[in-house]
Design an enzyme around this catalytic site. Structure first.
Site, mmCIF file in Angstrom:
data_model
loop_
_atom_site.group_PDB
_atom_site.id
_atom_site.type_symbol
_atom_site.label_atom_id
_atom_site.label_comp_id
_atom_site.label_asym_id
_atom_site.label_seq_id
_atom_site.Cartn_x
_atom_site.Cartn_y
_atom_site.Cartn_z
ATOM 1 N N GLU A 132 0.952 -1.255 0.435
ATOM 2 C CA GLU A 132 -0.355 0.143 -0.179
ATOM 3 C C GLU A 132 0.668 1.281 -0.173
ATOM 4 O O GLU A 132 2.169 1.022 0.825
ATOM 5 C CB GLU A 132 -0.975 -0.055 1.450
ATOM 6 N N ARG B 105 -16.101 3.415 3.976
ATOM 7 C CA ARG B 105 -16.470 4.036 4.204
ATOM 8 C C ARG B 105 -15.770 5.407 4.685
ATOM 9 O O ARG B 105 -16.545 6.211 3.497
ATOM 10 C CB ARG B 105 -17.325 3.554 5.918
ATOM 11 N N GLY B 106 -14.940 6.139 5.122
ATOM 12 C CA GLY B 106 -13.780 6.501 5.196
ATOM 13 C C GLY B 106 -14.399 6.928 7.000
ATOM 14 O O GLY B 106 -15.177 6.913 6.748
ATOM 15 N N ASP B 107 -13.167 7.670 7.139
ATOM 16 C CA ASP B 107 -13.484 7.862 8.225
ATOM 17 C C ASP B 107 -13.745 9.916 8.368
ATOM 18 O O ASP B 107 -14.335 10.433 7.056
ATOM 19 C CB ASP B 107 -11.953 8.643 8.578
ATOM 20 N N TYR C 14 -11.648 -6.446 10.624
ATOM 21 C CA TYR C 14 -10.911 -5.248 11.814
ATOM 22 C C TYR C 14 -11.008 -6.868 12.462
ATOM 23 O O TYR C 14 -12.181 -6.906 13.522
ATOM 24 C CB TYR C 14 -11.352 -4.973 12.083
#
Length: 287
Positions: A16, A107-109, A143
């Site tokens: 990444e 979703r994103g922060d 997670y």
């Protein structure tokens, strides 16, 4: 190539990277890509920041270059909390034109500087929408210690099952430093009927501030052995870097021995760290 196809042939290794800061030219990332390419990763994913359209352009431009200029399969991150359906459709069209087949749907922060849109409240909403309108290969996040906003591991695995049923083709975990969390998570996922490939996300820690920030964002547990390393070497950057690499390698050796589907290395745009780790585990990956 769709990343889900890779797992049918081998144990997958991917990297990444993230776009450069707004004040830096976008070309600064390409030296990193050039060096990572030499390690023959199965794919490279490109993160998407919280900066709106500029982050969008940088992510997609870099992901396109990874695939079309450097010949490495690429994955574009796409967080949905600040996007409308119309914006996503436009992005899908641009990604398709660039030859990109893979997307990490998030979703994103929630960023206090941006008012969230209401079109996509969860990653599963985005995944369903993408599958309805395209044939992209969709990667989802998971997670091992549960999402920091989730009340329990049971609730978390139910949410993950919803995400997979929506069309997720493979999963990449959040970073973790205790492999027992990953193995317990694998068991919960199997019991829930989640049978897509799961890559273990590993982040070598090279300084104490970095990990303190990650813990505050992600809520991951730090084992005693790991804390001892941080406390002993925090004032010696070179020793801290090498100890962090060694700890990550130990994690990976154990994961590979236990038959992990793949490793996703959070490189922090540092090719030296990626090289040291690749050097240590390459033979094991092929075994």
């Amino acid at each position: 190539m769709k990343t889900s196809e890779l797992f049918k042939r081998k144990r997958v290794l991917s990297f990444e990277i993230f776009p450069p800061k707004r004040t830096d030219p976008i070309d600064t990332i390409y030296d990193t890509v050039e060096k990572l390419k030499d390690l023959s990763p199965d794919f490279i994913s490109v993160t998407y920041g919280a900066g709106g359209n500029e982050s969008n352009r940088n992510t997609f431009e870099i992901a396109s270059a990874v695939k079309n200029r450097y010949g490495v399969e690429s994955v574009a991150h796409l967080p949905c909390i600040n996007l409308t359906k119309e914006a996503v459709l436009d992005m899908l069209d641009n990604l398709k034109k660039a030859g990109i087949e893979n997307m990490l749907a998030l979703r994103g922060d929630i960023n206090p500087d941006f008012t969230p849109k209401n079109d996509f409240k969860h990653a599963s909403d985005l995944i369903s929408f993408i599958k309805e309108h395209s044939d992209f290969n969709i990667i989802g996040a998971c997670y091992p210690e549960r999402h920091i906003e989730c009340g329990s591991v049971i609730e978390d695995i139910r949410n993950l099952k919803t995400k997979v049923d929506a069309g997720t083709d493979h999963l990449i975990t959040q970073l973790f430093f205790d492999n027992s969390y990953f193995y317990s998570f694998q068991e919960r996922a199997a019991i829930a009927g989640i049978n897509v490939p799961i890559q273990a996300g590993i982040m070598p820690v090279v300084n104490k501030k970095q990990i303190e920030r990650m813990v505050s964002l992600c809520g991951v547990d730090l084992p005693k052995k790991f804390l001892s390393i941080m406390n002993r070497y925090e004032n010696n950057p070179e020793a801290m870097r090498d100890a962090g690499i060694a700890y990550a390698v130990d994690q990976m050796v154990d994961l590979i021995a236990q038959g992990v589907d793949g490793i996703h290395l959070y490189t922090m745009n540092n090719p030296y760290i990626a090289f040291r780790i690749y050097e240590a585990i390459n033979v094991l990956l092929a075994a």
